[in-house]
Motif scaffolding. Structure first.
Motif, mmCIF file in Angstrom:
data_model
loop_
_atom_site.group_PDB
_atom_site.id
_atom_site.type_symbol
_atom_site.label_atom_id
_atom_site.label_comp_id
_atom_site.label_asym_id
_atom_site.label_seq_id
_atom_site.Cartn_x
_atom_site.Cartn_y
_atom_site.Cartn_z
ATOM 1 N N ARG A 10 0.828 -1.209 0.000
ATOM 2 C CA ARG A 10 0.000 0.000 0.000
ATOM 3 C C ARG A 10 0.863 1.260 0.000
ATOM 4 O O ARG A 10 0.565 2.223 -0.693
ATOM 5 N N ILE A 11 1.935 1.237 0.770
ATOM 6 C CA ILE A 11 2.841 2.390 0.826
ATOM 7 C C ILE A 11 3.522 2.592 -0.522
ATOM 8 O O ILE A 11 3.611 3.712 -1.028
ATOM 9 N N LEU A 12 3.989 1.504 -1.135
ATOM 10 C CA LEU A 12 4.645 1.582 -2.440
ATOM 11 C C LEU A 12 3.672 2.090 -3.505
ATOM 12 O O LEU A 12 4.013 2.963 -4.321
ATOM 13 N N ARG A 13 2.453 1.551 -3.500
ATOM 14 C CA ARG A 13 1.440 2.000 -4.466
ATOM 15 C C ARG A 13 1.110 3.468 -4.260
ATOM 16 O O ARG A 13 0.985 4.234 -5.218
ATOM 17 N N SER A 14 1.008 3.883 -3.014
ATOM 18 C CA SER A 14 0.705 5.275 -2.708
ATOM 19 C C SER A 14 1.795 6.204 -3.250
ATOM 20 O O SER A 14 1.497 7.269 -3.788
ATOM 21 N N SER A 15 3.050 5.782 -3.134
ATOM 22 C CA SER A 15 4.162 6.583 -3.664
ATOM 23 C C SER A 15 4.056 6.721 -5.180
ATOM 24 O O SER A 15 4.294 7.793 -5.737
ATOM 25 N N LEU A 16 3.704 5.645 -5.865
ATOM 26 C CA LEU A 16 3.539 5.702 -7.311
ATOM 27 C C LEU A 16 2.392 6.631 -7.674
ATOM 28 O O LEU A 16 2.514 7.463 -8.577
ATOM 29 N N ILE A 17 1.291 6.533 -6.965
ATOM 30 C CA ILE A 17 0.129 7.384 -7.247
ATOM 31 C C ILE A 17 0.464 8.856 -7.023
ATOM 32 O O ILE A 17 0.082 9.716 -7.823
ATOM 33 N N GLU A 18 1.177 9.156 -5.948
ATOM 34 C CA GLU A 18 1.585 10.546 -5.697
ATOM 35 C C GLU A 18 2.489 11.066 -6.810
ATOM 36 O O GLU A 18 2.355 12.209 -7.261
ATOM 37 N N ALA A 19 3.426 10.235 -7.270
ATOM 38 C CA ALA A 19 4.319 10.633 -8.362
ATOM 39 C C ALA A 19 3.528 10.838 -9.650
ATOM 40 O O ALA A 19 3.777 11.788 -10.402
ATOM 41 N N LEU A 20 2.570 9.974 -9.914
ATOM 42 C CA LEU A 20 1.743 10.109 -11.110
ATOM 43 C C LEU A 20 0.909 11.386 -11.056
ATOM 44 O O LEU A 20 0.760 12.092 -12.050
ATOM 45 N N LYS A 21 0.403 11.706 -9.868
ATOM 46 C CA LYS A 21 -0.352 12.950 -9.684
ATOM 47 C C LYS A 21 0.538 14.156 -9.988
ATOM 48 O O LYS A 21 0.134 15.075 -10.717
ATOM 49 N N GLU A 22 1.759 14.137 -9.485
ATOM 50 C CA GLU A 22 2.692 15.237 -9.745
ATOM 51 C C GLU A 22 3.020 15.322 -11.235
ATOM 52 O O GLU A 22 3.082 16.404 -11.810
ATOM 53 N N PHE A 23 3.221 14.180 -11.863
ATOM 54 C CA PHE A 23 3.485 14.165 -13.305
ATOM 55 C C PHE A 23 2.332 14.811 -14.068
ATOM 56 O O PHE A 23 2.541 15.636 -14.951
ATOM 57 N N GLN A 24 1.107 14.432 -13.741
ATOM 58 C CA GLN A 24 -0.052 14.968 -14.448
ATOM 59 C C GLN A 24 -0.200 16.472 -14.260
ATOM 60 O O GLN A 24 -0.695 17.171 -15.146
ATOM 61 N N GLN A 25 0.254 16.985 -13.114
ATOM 62 C CA GLN A 25 0.168 18.418 -12.850
ATOM 63 C C GLN A 25 1.283 19.199 -13.531
ATOM 64 O O GLN A 25 1.147 20.395 -13.762
ATOM 65 N N THR A 26 2.394 18.531 -13.857
ATOM 66 C CA THR A 26 3.560 19.261 -14.358
ATOM 67 C C THR A 26 3.969 18.929 -15.788
ATOM 68 O O THR A 26 4.788 19.648 -16.360
ATOM 69 N N CYS A 27 3.424 17.894 -16.362
ATOM 70 C CA CYS A 27 3.815 17.509 -17.726
ATOM 71 C C CYS A 27 3.373 18.592 -18.712
ATOM 72 O O CYS A 27 2.215 19.018 -18.695
ATOM 73 N N PRO A 28 4.289 19.047 -19.553
ATOM 74 C CA PRO A 28 3.910 20.058 -20.547
ATOM 75 C C PRO A 28 2.873 19.494 -21.521
ATOM 76 O O PRO A 28 2.810 18.294 -21.766
ATOM 77 N N SER A 29 2.074 20.396 -22.078
ATOM 78 C CA SER A 29 1.126 19.949 -23.099
ATOM 79 C C SER A 29 1.902 19.607 -24.371
ATOM 80 O O SER A 29 3.003 20.111 -24.597
ATOM 81 N N ILE A 30 1.334 18.745 -25.161
ATOM 82 C CA ILE A 30 1.993 18.275 -26.371
ATOM 83 C C ILE A 30 1.092 18.593 -27.560
ATOM 84 O O ILE A 30 -0.041 18.103 -27.634
ATOM 85 N N ALA A 31 1.611 19.416 -28.459
ATOM 86 C CA ALA A 31 0.816 19.839 -29.613
ATOM 87 C C ALA A 31 0.651 18.701 -30.611
ATOM 88 O O ALA A 31 1.583 17.942 -30.856
ATOM 89 N N LYS A 32 -0.537 18.600 -31.157
ATOM 90 C CA LYS A 32 -0.786 17.686 -32.264
ATOM 91 C C LYS A 32 -0.430 18.453 -33.531
ATOM 92 O O LYS A 32 -1.229 19.249 -34.027
ATOM 93 N N ASP A 33 0.764 18.235 -34.018
ATOM 94 C CA ASP A 33 1.261 19.082 -35.098
ATOM 95 C C ASP A 33 1.560 18.343 -36.405
ATOM 96 O O ASP A 33 2.145 18.904 -37.316
ATOM 97 N N LYS A 34 1.151 17.108 -36.499
ATOM 98 C CA LYS A 34 1.329 16.366 -37.736
ATOM 99 C C LYS A 34 -0.048 15.995 -38.269
ATOM 100 O O LYS A 34 -0.937 15.631 -37.505
ATOM 101 N N GLU A 35 -0.215 16.138 -39.599
ATOM 102 C CA GLU A 35 -1.500 15.817 -40.201
ATOM 103 C C GLU A 35 -1.373 14.581 -41.065
ATOM 104 O O GLU A 35 -0.377 14.376 -41.742
ATOM 105 N N GLY A 36 -2.396 13.778 -41.006
ATOM 106 C CA GLY A 36 -2.462 12.600 -41.850
ATOM 107 C C GLY A 36 -3.690 11.800 -41.518
ATOM 108 O O GLY A 36 -4.211 11.884 -40.406
ATOM 109 N N TYR A 37 -4.177 11.074 -42.478
ATOM 110 C CA TYR A 37 -5.323 10.187 -42.267
ATOM 111 C C TYR A 37 -6.570 10.954 -41.828
ATOM 112 O O TYR A 37 -7.424 10.412 -41.150
ATOM 113 N N GLY A 38 -6.634 12.236 -42.188
ATOM 114 C CA GLY A 38 -7.829 13.028 -41.889
ATOM 115 C C GLY A 38 -7.869 13.648 -40.501
ATOM 116 O O GLY A 38 -8.898 14.164 -40.096
ATOM 117 N N TYR A 39 -6.760 13.611 -39.761
ATOM 118 C CA TYR A 39 -6.755 14.228 -38.436
ATOM 119 C C TYR A 39 -5.331 14.654 -38.070
ATOM 120 O O TYR A 39 -4.377 14.301 -38.742
#
Length: 120
Positions: A10-39
């Motif tokens: 539980r402690i190990l899982r909690s550490s992973l979840i906290e790290a994932l939460k921090e990642f989601q709050q700090t990860c830069p946005s990623i532009a969809k900048d290539k076109e193909g297949y209609g999107y």
């Protein structure tokens, strides 16, 4: 059925979840900048060049491997924390149909694989 977790797990899982939460709050946005297949989409190599350093900053790492089950290729994505705890997902790939006259089956499989890795 989910296995019971002991207190250490539980402690190990909690550490992973906290790290994932921090990642989601700090990860830069990623532009969809290539076109193909209609999107528009983000190429896999660009996606990984943004996501992997952001994961590493919070002691996470992701990797993708392949497995085979019942004649199907499976993408196995694992997210691991520095403490050793990890979560894994398995995504079966669509099989190439070989109906595209411009692509042989291996090129079609490569496209299916790359597309699936972006979303796995």
């Amino acid at each position: 059925m989910q296995e019971e977790m002991n207190e250490n797990q539980r402690i190990l899982r909690s550490s992973l979840i906290e790290a994932l939460k921090e990642f989601q709050q700090t990860c830069p946005s990623i532009a969809k900048d290539k076109e193909g297949y209609g999107y528009k989409y983000t190429p896999l190599e660009k996606f990984l060049s943004v996501v992997n350093p952001a994961l590493h900053k919070v002691d996470l790492i992701q990797n993708q491997t392949y497995d085979f089950q019942d004649g199907r290729t499976i993408i196995v994505t694992t997210l691991s924390h520095i403490n050793g705890y990890s979560i894994t997902s398995r995504l079966p790939l669509r099989e190439p149909q070989g109906k595209n006259a411009k692509k042989d089956v291996m090129h079609e499989w490569g496209g299916i694989t790359t597309y699936s890795r972006r979303y796995a």
